[in-house]
Design a protein around this motif. Structure first.
Motif, PDB file in Angstrom:
ATOM      1  N   GLY A 155       0.794  -1.236   0.000  1.00 52.25           N
ATOM      2  CA  GLY A 155       0.000   0.000   0.000  1.00 52.25           C
ATOM      3  C   GLY A 155       0.817   1.270   0.000  1.00 52.25           C
ATOM      4  N   CYS A 156       2.139   1.158   0.137  1.00 51.00           N
ATOM      5  CA  CYS A 156       2.936   2.382   0.167  1.00 51.00           C
ATOM      6  C   CYS A 156       4.354   2.143  -0.377  1.00 51.00           C
ATOM      7  CB  CYS A 156       3.021   2.932   1.576  1.00 51.00           C
ATOM      8  SG  CYS A 156       3.156   4.739   1.584  1.00 51.00           S
ATOM      9  N   PRO A 181       6.443   1.727  -6.865  1.00 51.69           N
ATOM     10  CA  PRO A 181       6.364   2.393  -8.169  1.00 51.69           C
ATOM     11  C   PRO A 181       4.874   2.474  -8.559  1.00 51.69           C
ATOM     12  CG  PRO A 181       7.778   0.427  -8.247  1.00 51.69           C
ATOM     13  CD  PRO A 181       7.087   0.409  -6.932  1.00 51.69           C
ATOM     14  N   PRO A 182       4.492   3.420  -9.456  1.00 51.60           N
ATOM     15  CA  PRO A 182       3.065   3.597  -9.784  1.00 51.60           C
ATOM     16  C   PRO A 182       2.365   2.308 -10.230  1.00 51.60           C
ATOM     17  CG  PRO A 182       4.400   5.296 -10.829  1.00 51.60           C
ATOM     18  CD  PRO A 182       5.356   4.360 -10.182  1.00 51.60           C
ATOM     19  N   GLN A 183       3.081   1.433 -10.963  1.00 52.97           N
ATOM     20  CA  GLN A 183       2.450   0.189 -11.449  1.00 52.97           C
ATOM     21  C   GLN A 183       1.991  -0.682 -10.275  1.00 52.97           C
ATOM     22  OE1 GLN A 183       5.326   1.481 -12.312  1.00 52.97           O
ATOM     23  NE2 GLN A 183       5.859   1.101 -14.456  1.00 52.97           N
ATOM     24  N   ASP A 184       2.786  -0.690  -9.224  1.00 53.58           N
ATOM     25  CA  ASP A 184       2.417  -1.508  -8.068  1.00 53.58           C
ATOM     26  C   ASP A 184       1.286  -0.861  -7.263  1.00 53.58           C
ATOM     27  OD1 ASP A 184       3.940  -3.757  -8.439  1.00 53.58           O
ATOM     28  OD2 ASP A 184       5.656  -3.022  -7.304  1.00 53.58           O
ATOM     29  N   THR A 185       1.307   0.477  -7.169  1.00 53.19           N
ATOM     30  CA  THR A 185       0.198   1.139  -6.466  1.00 53.19           C
ATOM     31  C   THR A 185      -1.115   0.791  -7.176  1.00 53.19           C
ATOM     32  OG1 THR A 185       1.679   2.929  -5.846  1.00 53.19           O
ATOM     33  CG2 THR A 185      -0.672   3.365  -5.627  1.00 53.19           C
ATOM     34  N   GLU A 186      -1.045   0.784  -8.519  1.00 51.06           N
ATOM     35  CA  GLU A 186      -2.240   0.448  -9.304  1.00 51.06           C
ATOM     36  C   GLU A 186      -2.660  -1.003  -9.044  1.00 51.06           C
ATOM     37  OE1 GLU A 186      -1.731   1.509 -13.492  1.00 51.06           O
ATOM     38  OE2 GLU A 186      -3.207  -0.046 -13.971  1.00 51.06           O
ATOM     39  N   GLN A 187      -1.686  -1.896  -9.035  1.00 53.99           N
ATOM     40  CA  GLN A 187      -1.996  -3.321  -8.821  1.00 53.99           C
ATOM     41  C   GLN A 187      -2.550  -3.572  -7.411  1.00 53.99           C
ATOM     42  OE1 GLN A 187      -0.039  -6.397 -10.905  1.00 53.99           O
ATOM     43  NE2 GLN A 187       0.753  -7.339  -9.050  1.00 53.99           N
ATOM     44  N   VAL A 188      -1.952  -2.924  -6.421  1.00 56.83           N
ATOM     45  CA  VAL A 188      -2.426  -3.111  -5.040  1.00 56.83           C
ATOM     46  C   VAL A 188      -3.832  -2.524  -4.897  1.00 56.83           C
ATOM     47  CG1 VAL A 188      -2.010  -2.485  -2.611  1.00 56.83           C
ATOM     48  CG2 VAL A 188      -0.100  -3.232  -4.056  1.00 56.83           C
ATOM     49  N   THR A 189      -4.064  -1.354  -5.494  1.00 62.35           N
ATOM     50  CA  THR A 189      -5.394  -0.728  -5.415  1.00 62.35           C
ATOM     51  C   THR A 189      -6.451  -1.630  -6.058  1.00 62.35           C
ATOM     52  OG1 THR A 189      -4.385   1.465  -5.481  1.00 62.35           O
ATOM     53  CG2 THR A 189      -6.731   1.337  -6.017  1.00 62.35           C
ATOM     54  N   ARG A 190      -6.126  -2.121  -7.265  1.00 60.44           N
ATOM     55  CA  ARG A 190      -7.068  -3.016  -7.968  1.00 60.44           C
ATOM     56  C   ARG A 190      -7.369  -4.247  -7.117  1.00 60.44           C
ATOM     57  NH1 ARG A 190      -4.176  -3.849 -12.436  1.00 60.44           N
ATOM     58  NH2 ARG A 190      -3.085  -5.710 -11.710  1.00 60.44           N
ATOM     59  N   THR A 191      -6.328  -4.795  -6.519  1.00 59.42           N
ATOM     60  CA  THR A 191      -6.503  -6.020  -5.727  1.00 59.42           C
ATOM     61  C   THR A 191      -7.337  -5.744  -4.479  1.00 59.42           C
ATOM     62  OG1 THR A 191      -4.374  -6.788  -6.546  1.00 59.42           O
ATOM     63  CG2 THR A 191      -5.262  -7.931  -4.636  1.00 59.42           C
ATOM     64  N   LEU A 192      -7.077  -4.618  -3.804  1.00 64.60           N
ATOM     65  CA  LEU A 192      -7.867  -4.287  -2.602  1.00 64.60           C
ATOM     66  C   LEU A 192      -9.344  -4.111  -2.955  1.00 64.60           C
ATOM     67  CD1 LEU A 192      -5.450  -1.760  -0.841  1.00 64.60           C
ATOM     68  CD2 LEU A 192      -6.064  -4.052  -0.022  1.00 64.60           C
ATOM     69  N   ILE A 193      -9.595  -3.383  -4.038  1.00 60.53           N
ATOM     70  CA  ILE A 193     -10.993  -3.171  -4.457  1.00 60.53           C
ATOM     71  C   ILE A 193     -11.668  -4.512  -4.744  1.00 60.53           C
ATOM     72  CG2 ILE A 193     -12.459  -2.272  -6.332  1.00 60.53           C
ATOM     73  CD1 ILE A 193     -10.446   0.094  -6.558  1.00 60.53           C
ATOM     74  N   ASN A 194     -10.986  -5.352  -5.510  1.00 55.43           N
ATOM     75  CA  ASN A 194     -11.609  -6.614  -5.913  1.00 55.43           C
ATOM     76  C   ASN A 194     -11.701  -7.625  -4.767  1.00 55.43           C
ATOM     77  OD1 ASN A 194     -12.179  -5.601  -8.401  1.00 55.43           O
ATOM     78  ND2 ASN A 194     -10.403  -6.509  -9.416  1.00 55.43           N
ATOM     79  N   LEU A 195     -10.811  -7.521  -3.780  1.00 55.42           N
ATOM     80  CA  LEU A 195     -10.977  -8.342  -2.571  1.00 55.42           C
ATOM     81  C   LEU A 195     -12.252  -7.901  -1.857  1.00 55.42           C
ATOM     82  CD1 LEU A 195      -7.379  -8.475  -1.023  1.00 55.42           C
ATOM     83  CD2 LEU A 195      -8.704 -10.443  -1.815  1.00 55.42           C
ATOM     84  N   GLY A 196     -12.443  -6.586  -1.776  1.00 60.22           N
ATOM     85  CA  GLY A 196     -13.653  -6.053  -1.140  1.00 60.22           C
ATOM     86  C   GLY A 196     -14.918  -6.482  -1.869  1.00 60.22           C
ATOM     87  N   LYS A 197     -14.798  -6.596  -3.201  1.00 64.16           N
ATOM     88  CA  LYS A 197     -15.958  -7.010  -4.011  1.00 64.16           C
ATOM     89  C   LYS A 197     -16.207  -8.511  -3.947  1.00 64.16           C
ATOM     90  CE  LYS A 197     -16.075  -3.516  -7.681  1.00 64.16           C
ATOM     91  NZ  LYS A 197     -15.739  -3.281  -9.100  1.00 64.16           N
ATOM     92  N   ASN A 198     -15.263  -9.271  -3.397  1.00 67.85           N
ATOM     93  CA  ASN A 198     -15.448 -10.733  -3.341  1.00 67.85           C
ATOM     94  C   ASN A 198     -16.779 -11.048  -2.648  1.00 67.85           C
ATOM     95  OD1 ASN A 198     -15.296 -13.484  -1.950  1.00 67.85           O
ATOM     96  ND2 ASN A 198     -13.569 -13.572  -3.353  1.00 67.85           N
ATOM     97  N   PRO A 199     -17.579 -11.940  -3.235  1.00 67.25           N
ATOM     98  CA  PRO A 199     -18.910 -12.194  -2.678  1.00 67.25           C
ATOM     99  C   PRO A 199     -18.910 -12.784  -1.269  1.00 67.25           C
ATOM    100  CG  PRO A 199     -18.388 -13.789  -4.393  1.00 67.25           C
ATOM    101  CD  PRO A 199     -17.320 -12.741  -4.437  1.00 67.25           C
TER     102      PRO A 199
END
Lengths: 93, 386
Positions: free
Chosen positions: B50-51, B54-72
């Motif tokens: 989360g901190c 590089p920008p690519q990893d911030t994007e990947q971590v953000t995407r993963t956090l969002i989609n973990l939250g969306k997990n049913p």
């Protein structure tokens, strides 16, 4: 007790032993046409491969219907097939 | 055999029904863990990212956090932030909100410290649990099922039994309109062209080949040939001769089922069927990728006995090694050594596994859940860590 080796895909030239097979011991491979018996030329441990076809030096080793490596020596039917007579020819392209 | 799951507002169906306590950054894991201890029905989804990426990893971590939250499996989510992290807390909250489930955030810097954040966060979580506990399981279609897969602590029995049995489940599930996510780029290495041949769209196949090339090149950048690193002494002692042989055994977790798409790490598939995700073999990051992909559970094959699960998705442990099934009995959910003994066909074992998976998706607990062997996970980053 009968000892078996598994043919993963029809056309493969090696089988995978699912028992510890001793030297000159008979093992059985199940195929669509029934059981076929072979004799091992060396000791082959559980999980290791044995040739069920003659494979000349430079020819492909086939398992899963896929080329998994190249023979580095002539391999006879019943021979243990592993890193001593197979070369990994995989390259990342 | 029916699947009973928790209906979610976006049409997904959960196998579990907890409130996820999701740190935006690893720095506040302690806060998330305290809230989990205080409030029954919550699950801390801790990680160390989360901190300082590089920008690519911030994007990947953000995407993963969002989609973990969306997990049913999450009925609702409380995001915990520190306040200075690179991952934007608001972006994570808004991303999860798209699933229309309850989501809120508490930020340590704004609330003035850990105790204040625990206090506010625990109150929000308690309200969310109360609401979530009203949701009942409903009979749902198999097309709502999403399974991911992985092999860990593998041996020669994996390619001869458990992976083939999972491949059978992949066939059954995708035939019934369900979704199957496979990954482990390191294990695909050597078998990438075999997978490419199964791709419905050749462009997706090129992406899979690209995943392998990327791993290879990143290895070379630090002076390592990742082809050689893949073959462990244990693999060779167990009878595996070449990397392609190992890869073909790993690939059999999806058998010959056509591949619909190649997914980024933590990306959600856009359609049903079989997908390949750019996950590593390492379990902590691997299972997180599958969970972010929307899976309700993971079909986890093992030869020597990998015990760990995951905080978001139950892990079904499948083992074809008769010895391990005895010595690691308390960790193995299903014994498929029968396939090697030939007392059962791959298809029959696959049917047995599918039935167990549907049971687990409907509430039956796995060994890793019962043993609380499922508290840890990680999110994949490419680095460098700064």
């Amino acid at each position: 007790m009968k000892k078996y080796a598994k043919l993963v895909k029809v056309g493969d030239n090696v089988v995978t032993s699912v028992a510890d097979i001793g030297e000159n011991e008979t093992f059985i491979v199940k195929t669509e046409n029934g059981e076929k018996s072979y004799k091992s030329n060396q000791k082959v441990d559980f999980g290791h491969k044995i040739a069920v076809e003659e494979i000349k030096k430079g020819e492909q080793i086939l398992k899963y219907g896929q080329e998994i490596g190249i023979a580095t020596a002539d391999i006879k039917v019943g021979d243990w097939v592993h890193i001593h007579n197979v070369r990994d020819n995989y390259e990342v392209k | 055999m029916d699947f009973y799951g928790f209906p979610r507002p976006d049409g997904q169906v959960g196998a579990r029904n907890f409130i996820g306590i999701l740190p935006a950054v690893g720095c506040v894991n302690a806060v998330a863990l305290q809230i989990e201890r205080l409030i029954k029905g919550t699950r801390a989804i801790t990680h160390h990212q989360g901190c300082l990426h590089p920008p690519q990893d911030t994007e990947q971590v953000t995407r993963t956090l969002i989609n973990l939250g969306k997990n049913p499996n999450c009925a609702g989510v409380l995001v915990v932030g520190l306040g200075c992290e690179m991952v934007k807390i608001e972006e994570v909250v808004e991303g999860i909100r798209e699933s229309k489930k309850p989501v809120d955030a508490v930020v340590v810097h704004e609330l003035g410290g850990m105790l204040e954040t625990i206090n506010k966060g625990a109150q929000i979580a308690a309200d969310m649990v109360m609401e979530a506990s009203k949701i009942r399981r409903e009979k749902s279609g198999f097309d709502k099922l999403v399974f991911c897969t992985k092999c860990g602590s593998s041996d020669t029995t994996s390619g001869l039994s458990s992976n083939l049995v999972v491949g059978e489940v992949c066939k059954m599930l995708t035939d019934m309109g369900g979704t199957f996510i496979q990954g482990e780029v390191c294990d695909i290495m050597g078998g990438e062209y075999a997978l490419k041949d199964l791709c419905v769209n050749p462009k997706e196949g090129d992406k899979i080949v690209g995943f392998v090339k990327d791993l290879y090149e990143r290895g070379l950048a630090v002076g390592a040939d990742t082809r050689g690193c893949q073959m462990t002494a244990g693999n060779v002692a167990g009878g595996l001769t070449t990397l392609v042989e190992k890869a073909m055994g790993a690939n059999s977790k999806g058998q010959m089922v056509p591949i619909q798409s190649a997914l980024l790490y933590g990306e959600r598939p856009q359609c049903a069927g079989r997908h390949i995700m750019a996950t590593p073999g390492h379990g902590f990051e691997n299972l997180t990728g599958g969970a972010a992909g929307g899976s309700q559970l993971i079909l986890f094959t093992t030869g020597r006995g990998a015990p760990n699960g995951h905080p978001v998705i139950p892990a079904v442990k499948i083992c074809g090694n008769a010895k391990t099934n005895l010595t690691m009995k308390s960790h193995i959910d299903i014994d498929v050594a029968s396939v090697i003994n030939e007392t059962e066909t791959v298809r029959q074992a696959g049917e047995r596994l599918f039935e167990l998976a549907v049971d687990v998706a409907s509430g039956r607990m796995t060994k890793a859940e019962i043993l609380n062997f499922d508290g840890h996970m990680e999110i994949l980053i490419k680095g460098p860590v700064m």
